[in-house]
Each structure stands twice: as structure tokens, then as C-alpha cells.
Design an enzyme around this catalytic site. Structure first.
Site, PDB file in Angstrom:
ATOM      1  N   LYS A 253     -57.022 -64.147 -19.946  1.00 34.16           N
ATOM      2  CA  LYS A 253     -57.259 -64.368 -18.737  1.00 34.16           C
ATOM      3  C   LYS A 253     -58.783 -64.560 -17.996  1.00 34.16           C
ATOM      4  CE  LYS A 253     -52.998 -64.844 -17.900  1.00 34.16           C
ATOM      5  NZ  LYS A 253     -51.827 -64.042 -17.998  1.00 34.16           N
TER       6      LYS A 253
HETATM    7  C1  LIG Z   1     -50.534 -63.539 -17.424  1.00 36.74           C
HETATM    8  C2  LIG Z   1     -49.315 -64.011 -17.281  1.00 36.74           C
HETATM    9  C3  LIG Z   1     -48.521 -63.438 -15.578  1.00 36.74           C
HETATM   10  C4  LIG Z   1     -48.334 -61.849 -16.679  1.00 36.74           C
HETATM   11  O1  LIG Z   1     -49.371 -61.252 -16.696  1.00 36.74           O
HETATM   12  P1  LIG Z   1     -49.438 -60.124 -17.106  1.00 36.74           P
HETATM   13  O2  LIG Z   1     -50.349 -59.603 -16.356  1.00 36.74           O
HETATM   14  O3  LIG Z   1     -49.472 -60.431 -18.538  1.00 36.74           O
HETATM   15  O4  LIG Z   1     -48.659 -58.954 -16.387  1.00 36.74           O
HETATM   16  C5  LIG Z   1     -47.056 -63.544 -15.603  1.00 36.74           C
HETATM   17  N1  LIG Z   1     -47.303 -65.192 -14.750  1.00 36.74           N
HETATM   18  C6  LIG Z   1     -48.603 -65.604 -15.979  1.00 36.74           C
HETATM   19  C7  LIG Z   1     -48.271 -67.393 -14.499  1.00 36.74           C
HETATM   20  C8  LIG Z   1     -49.292 -65.705 -16.284  1.00 36.74           C
HETATM   21  O5  LIG Z   1     -50.097 -66.766 -16.946  1.00 36.74           O
END
Ligand SMILES: *Cc1c(COP(=O)(O)O)cnc(C)c1O
Length: 367
Positions: A183
Site C-alpha cells: 500500500k
Molecule cells: C489491503 C486491503 C485490505 C486489507 O488490508 P490488510 O492491511 O492487508 O488487512 C482490505 N481491503 C482492500 C481493498 C485492500 O486492498
């Protein structure tokens, strides 16, 4: 052999490492001042009053649905084109995800489709800012007001994005971010829910810490030992070590989003006369470009070829209800034809701020 080019990756610099080491040498490894600093930082950046740091984006979604009192028998409308965590968090609360289809050009949830999914049991509507492009939040907001149903933004792709000049964070009742390494900014694992509503913020803070109403820091300050567990919560806390990393990363977020936009522009010009077609970007948004997604009729062949050439392309996502677990839960009759058709054509190309324009050229020449 050329280096493997991943579809996403973190950027960690010396000052990020120093920020972490400072906390490691200090008194508070968890539930200390860095948590509040990071919460304040993300909340201020996103233009909202409260931030609740937790140990994943998934935990943040769970906290959000809990705060909105999603429970057994309640329905939550979720786009079919998302990561499974968005709807899994509804299941954690005993609720039932209802999948809404997306628009073919953007793969963002189609507000008309959402309206058709609304029933007397609908407890929340979730918009996912897929790839980093904000949804049609004005349309979702008017549905939310018309039916008095709260809005949740899964902004895990979209921290720093803007819709008609308004920041992601201010567009829904509760917005959720992830700090996973792929991210925009990372805490290794981590997430945050942001909201202007003090009651929901308080509820999420209790829920992330066993359902206990005070933390050890507050008890120390108050010179008291008592605490009360008022509901069944979880240990979803994010450590000070991680929050220090997140706060250091946050300072770079704007420049990284600018870099992602530069890379996207470069992709778009280079791909103009190719057979692959990037998803559209509206003129009234600032795209956060978590992903750079293209559509291709030869997706499978391209995927195979690119991987052979050590380019880490990926597919985001299989419509959630097609996963075996959801099929077992009885979703075999759900049909979101646009999401299903898109699923056979989408390809995520490498996109992260440490990439160079030469990397983009390498990807485009292979395509
Ligand atoms: C990455 C992501 C999540 C979950 O995040 P984590 O930190 O990996 O638990 C939820 N929704 C979307 C759309 C994501 O890309």
C-alpha cells in the site's frame, strides 16, 4: 537475467529506520505516545477528527462494522470487485455481505446497482476506491441519506486520493486504510479507521483492546489499577514501533502519490496505441494509483509472458463471491456480470514510487 519487477513494493529510507530505532530505545513499545501521534497525523492528513490505529486494514474494517452495530441477520452491501477482507469483516460480525456490481470502465461500484441491493436489513453500504480512484461518493451519499444507511469507505487503495477536491477520509462515515507493504505507506502490517464521529471512534478503541475501557497508559496516569471489560473485543492494537514507521512514512505520502501519478501518465502515453486499455480516470479526482490496471482480451497469455520476463503483473481481483468459501456459504446464485467479465480481462502492471520511467518502458515494450 533482468531483475524481478514487483507490482508493488515499500520504500523504506534511513529516516524511517531511525524513527523505528528511536522507539525501540525508548520506554513505550506499545500503547505509548507514538500511537496517538500516528492517529493524529493520519486523521489530520485525511481531514477528519479521529483516527483509530489497528494492526491491519482488515481489523479496521472489523472495528468499523462493529461500531455500526452490524450483527446477525444484517446485510452490508459490498462491491464484488474487491479484496476478500472487505466482505470477510462483515462475516466476522455475523452479517451477510450482499454483492453489488461495478461499472465497466472504472470497476468502481455502480450506485444504481447498490440501490437495487438495499433492503430493510441493510445496515451499511461499502464503497471501495478500487485501484486508488474514488467511487461516485456523491451518488453513494445521496443513497445513504435517502435510506438512512451509514457509508463505509474501504480506502485501502486510496489514502491521499481526492474526489471533487475533498480528501478520501471525509467522503464516508467511517474510512478504512491499510498499511501493508504494497500500500502507499507501510507499518509492515497495520491499518486505521478514521471518522468524524466521536462515539464510533470511542467504540472502535474499546473494541481493538479486548473490549476494555481504559489502557495501561491511562491507568498509569490516573494512578489506578481497575479496568473494566464491557464487551467482547479483540487485541487489534498497533505497536509504537510500527506507528513510528507509519508517521515517518506519512511525511512522504504526498510526494509518493505525485510520483505514482507521473508513472501513470507515462504508462498512459506509452500505451496509447497498444491493444491494452487502462481503466479510465475521471477529471475531478486525484487518483492515488495503488494499482495501475489495464484491460486486455489476451490477459492470460500476457500474464504468462510477463511473468516469464520477470515482470510481477497480478490480477486484482476475482469477484469475492466466486471464492470457494463464499460458494460454500451459498453465494453460487450471485451474479455480477460486469465484475465477472472484467475478471477475465484485468491485469495490474507494476506501480510503486521507487520505479523508474525505464521500468515503465520495459513493461510497455513487453506488452
Ligand atoms: C489491503 C486491503 C485490505 C486489507 O488490508 P490488510 O492491511 O492487508 O488487512 C482490505 N481491503 C482492500 C481493498 C485492500 O486492498
Amino acid at each position: 537475467m533482468p531483475d524481478f519487477l514487483p507490482y508493488g513494493r515499500q520504500t523504506i529510507e534511513d529516516d524511517d529506520i531511525e524513527a523505528v530505532v528511536r522507539v525501540l530505545r525508548g520506554d513505550w513499545l506499545t500503547t505509548g505516545p507514538s500511537v496517538a501521534d500516528f492517529e493524529e497525523g493520519v486523521a489530520r492528513f485525511s481531514g477528519v477528527a479521529h483516527g483509530v490505529a489497528v494492526n491491519s486494514g482488515t481489523a479496521a474494517l472489523h472495528c468499523a462494522f462493529h461500531a455500526l452495530a452490524v450483527g446477525r441477520g444484517d446485510e452490508v452491501i459490498v462491491p464484488a470487485m474487491t479484496f476478500a477482507a472487505t466482505s470477510n469483516a462483515v462475516l466476522y460480525c455475523g452479517g451477510r455481505p450482499v454483492f453489488a456490481d461495478v461499472s465497466p470502465q472504472s470497476l468502481l461500484v455502480d450506485p444504481e446497482g447498490v440501490e437495487k441491493c438495499i433492503t430493510p436489513r441493510t445496515k451499511a453500504i461499502v464503497g471501495v476506491d478500487y485501484a486508488g480512484h474514488p467511487c461516485d461518493w456523491d451518488a453513494l451519499k445521496s443513497l445513504s441519506e435517502k435510506y438512512s444507511i451509514p457509508l463505509v469507505a474501504d480506502g485501502c487503495h486510496a489514502i491521499g486520493a481526492e474526489y471533487k477536491g475533498r480528501k478520501v477520509g471525509t467522503l464516508a462515515d467511517i474510512t478504512v486504510f491499510s498499511f501493508h507493504p504494497v500500500k502507499h505507506i507501510t507499518t509492515a502490517e497495520g491499518g486505521m479507521a478514521v471518522t468524524d464521529n466521536p462515539e464510533w471512534a470511542r467504540s472502535m478503541k474499546v473494541f481493538r483492546s479486548h473490549g476494555i475501557t481504559t489502557d495501561s497508559h491511562q491507568r498509569e496516569k490516573a494512578d489506578a489499577w481497575q479496568y473494566e471489560m464491557v464487551e467482547l473485543g479483540f487485541n487489534y492494537r498497533l505497536s509504537d514501533v510500527q506507528c513510528a514507521l507509519g508517521l515517518s512514512q506519512l511525511g512522504k505520502l504526498e510526494s509518493w502519490i505525485a510520483k505514482r501519478n507521473q508513472l501513470a501518465d507515462f504508462y498512459r502515453t506509452q500505451l496509447e496505441h497498444s491493444s491494452v486499455q487502462p481503466l479510465v480516470c475521471a477529471s475531478d479526482v486525484l487518483h492515488a494509483y495503488h494499482l495501475f490496471v489495464v484491460l486486455s482480451d489476451e490477459r492470460d497469455a500476457l500474464f504468462k509472458k510477463m511473468r516469464e520476463e520477470r515482470v510481477g503483473v497480478n490480477v486484482h481481483y476475482m469477484p469475492v463471491y466466486l471464492h470457494p468459501y463464499y460458494q460454500k456459504c451459498g453465494y453460487e446464485d450471485t451474479v455480477c456480470p460486469v465484475a465477472e467479465q472484467a475478471y477475465s480481462r484485468i491485469l495490474s502492471l507494476p506501480m510503486w514510487p521507487g520505479m523508474t520511467t525505464e521500468d515503465v518502458s520495459r513493461v510497455v515494450s513487453l506488452l
